[in-house]
Write an enzyme that holds these catalytic residues in place. Structure first.
Site, mmCIF file in Angstrom:
data_model
loop_
_atom_site.group_PDB
_atom_site.id
_atom_site.type_symbol
_atom_site.label_atom_id
_atom_site.label_comp_id
_atom_site.label_asym_id
_atom_site.label_seq_id
_atom_site.Cartn_x
_atom_site.Cartn_y
_atom_site.Cartn_z
ATOM 1 N N GLU A 82 0.829 -1.211 0.000
ATOM 2 C CA GLU A 82 0.000 0.000 0.000
ATOM 3 C C GLU A 82 0.857 1.254 0.000
ATOM 4 O OE1 GLU A 82 -3.499 2.172 2.612
ATOM 5 O OE2 GLU A 82 -3.375 -0.009 2.566
ATOM 6 N N LYS A 278 -7.960 -0.288 10.633
ATOM 7 C CA LYS A 278 -7.318 -0.772 9.402
ATOM 8 C C LYS A 278 -5.989 -0.061 9.207
ATOM 9 C CE LYS A 278 -6.382 -0.753 4.810
ATOM 10 N NZ LYS A 278 -5.432 0.123 4.094
ATOM 11 N N ASP A 294 2.216 -14.943 11.236
ATOM 12 C CA ASP A 294 0.896 -15.186 10.664
ATOM 13 C C ASP A 294 0.027 -13.939 10.807
ATOM 14 O OD1 ASP A 294 -1.637 -16.027 9.964
ATOM 15 O OD2 ASP A 294 -1.578 -17.869 11.140
ATOM 16 N N HIS A 391 -1.343 10.315 -0.086
ATOM 17 C CA HIS A 391 -1.852 9.209 -0.891
ATOM 18 C C HIS A 391 -1.839 9.549 -2.379
ATOM 19 C CE1 HIS A 391 -3.221 6.177 1.966
ATOM 20 N NE2 HIS A 391 -3.518 7.165 2.779
#
Length: 438
Positions: A82, A278, A294, A391
């Protein structure tokens, strides 16, 4: 449909896939093979990490430097695709390195596993038999499994029969807590649980304290660790005087007021909390993946914990007391620095050495700090310049890469959209004009 796909050679798998599902099998085969490692032994190692492997899927492996954690300097490895995640973490690291750095505290290291079973009989008789006889038998029967873990200071901590018949008729659990030291511990825990189940069946079957009907009613449903680890917890935090938080276009008091309100909104509003968390997981997952752990288990645990009070809420919290700003993250997380990929994957070994060969508790701290840093960077942008500024720069580069822009063209577009809103159509339209004119 195909039978015996897993038994085919890698080349035969690729041949069948490309000829069955692709309009241009030759091109598809070239893409798959382009990502093979040129070192045949290394490629074989990667092939054996999973089933039916045909190629490697690359992710950027970046570094976020300048982290000060408990007085020590770290460069943190992050495997993430990302845009802006590594940049945001790095920016937070530098910001807080000038304000005392990050502090962490391990709040617990217990992990849980369960034998889920059904039983139709006298509940008190079952619990009494467990406490008086069964518990000790279980420990004796797992001695060969727990021996090495106990030598390292870990092992079985507590065992308890839990009556869950209010949720499902005849449903009980044997809940066991473990300390697995520097291993994540899944194989160790599951091996112990499966032996516990065998011991339970044997001892109850051979006991004179239970009726035949009670013996026959005992049924082991499953034996499995839980990825929810609320007693395996780390806290990461930062703090500084409010006046140290001055921003370019906003005074420190206003910045702190808006920041704390943003956190409070995420604490009470699930729609915001989901995106808020998130962002935290952007930093956490990137380090978890880079260190061969994991990330699915880590995600599941974090989100379960975020819902522990009956509604989904923020994982981070904030307060201002006596003129001091404090921002922290409580994170339940189970990690390992031995076993699994940690001794196999070359980049995982590289990442762990970069982090000064941490034990599991030290890695918990580093991962939590990455999540807190990511969240601070996101909230700092949201309450000042807005999240899109950083972004959109990365978005522009992605569009230009898709168009095959030259370095000169990239420089031109960076200046052109410096103070403009970036859209895919606007970039493509301007790109076409430049190419037509040239």
């Amino acid at each position: 449909m195909i039978s015996g796909f897993s038994k085919l050679t890698k080349n035969d798998k690729i041949k069948w896939l490309t000829e069955t599902y692709f309009s241009n099998p030759k091109e598809a085969k070239e893409i798959v093979e382009k990502y093979w490692n040129t070192d045949a032994d290394l490629q074989k190692l990667h092939d054996e990490f999973s089933e039916n492997t045909i190629s490697n899927y690359y992710m950027p492996f970046g570094i976020a430097p300048n982290f000060i954690i408990n007085g020590k300097e770290y460069a943190i490895p992050m495997a993430v695709e990302e845009s802006s995640v590594v940049a945001a973490a790095s920016k937070s690291a530098k910001f807080w390195s000038e304000r005392g750095g990050f502090k962490t505290e391990i709040l617990g290291v217990e992990k849980l596993g369960h034998v889920h079973f059904s039983y139709e009989g006298d509940t008190q008789k079952l619990i009494q038999f467990f406490n008086n006889e069964l518990k000790q038998k279980m420990k004796e029967d797992t001695a060969s499994i727990t021996h090495n873990m106990e030598k390292r200071g870990g092992g079985i901590l507590q065992m308890e029969i839990k009556d869950k018949t209010d949720k499902i008729p005849n449903y009980f659990q044997l809940e066991v807590s473990f300390n697995t030291k520097d291993s994540m511990g899944a194989n160790f825990i599951n091996s112990c649980l499966e032996q516990f189940a065998k011991t339970m069946e044997r001892e109850i079957s051979n006991s004179n304290e239970f009726t035949q009907e009670e013996k026959e009613s005992l049924q082991i449903i499953m034996c499995i660790l839980s990825n929810y680890t609320p007693e395996c917890m780390v806290r990461a935090e930062v703090s500084c005087p409010v006046e140290d938080l001055a921003e370019k276009n906003i005074n420190p008091e206003e910045f702190v007021k808006k920041f704390t309100q943003a956190v409070r909104i995420a604490e009470v509003e699930p729609y915001r909390a989901t995106t808020h968390n998130k962002g935290i997981m952007n930093g956490i997952d990137a380090v978890v993946i880079a260190t061969g752990n994991d990330f699915r288990a880590v995600e599941a645990c974090a989100h379960t914990y975020a819902s522990k009070n009956g509604t989904y809420s923020s994982l981070t919290h904030c307060e201002v007391k006596d003129g001091v700003f404090r921002f922290w993250l409580d994170l339940p997380i189970a990690l390992g620095t031995v076993g699994g990929l940690t001794s196999l994957h070359p980049l995982v070994k590289f990442a762990l050495e970069l982090l000064k060969k941490p034990n599991a508790e030290e890695l918990m701290s580093v991962v939590a700090v990455a999540g807190l840093a990511q969240n601070f960077a996101a909230l700092r942008s949201l309450v000042t310049t807005g999240i899109q500024k950083g972004h959109m720069k990365m978005h522009l580069y992605n569009i230009l890469n898709q168009l095959g822009a030259t370095e000169k063209e990239r420089e031109y577009f960076t200046q052109l959209f410096k103070d403009k809103t970036i859209s895919h159509s606007a970039v493509v339209e301007e790109f076409k004009k430049i190419r037509e004119n040239n």
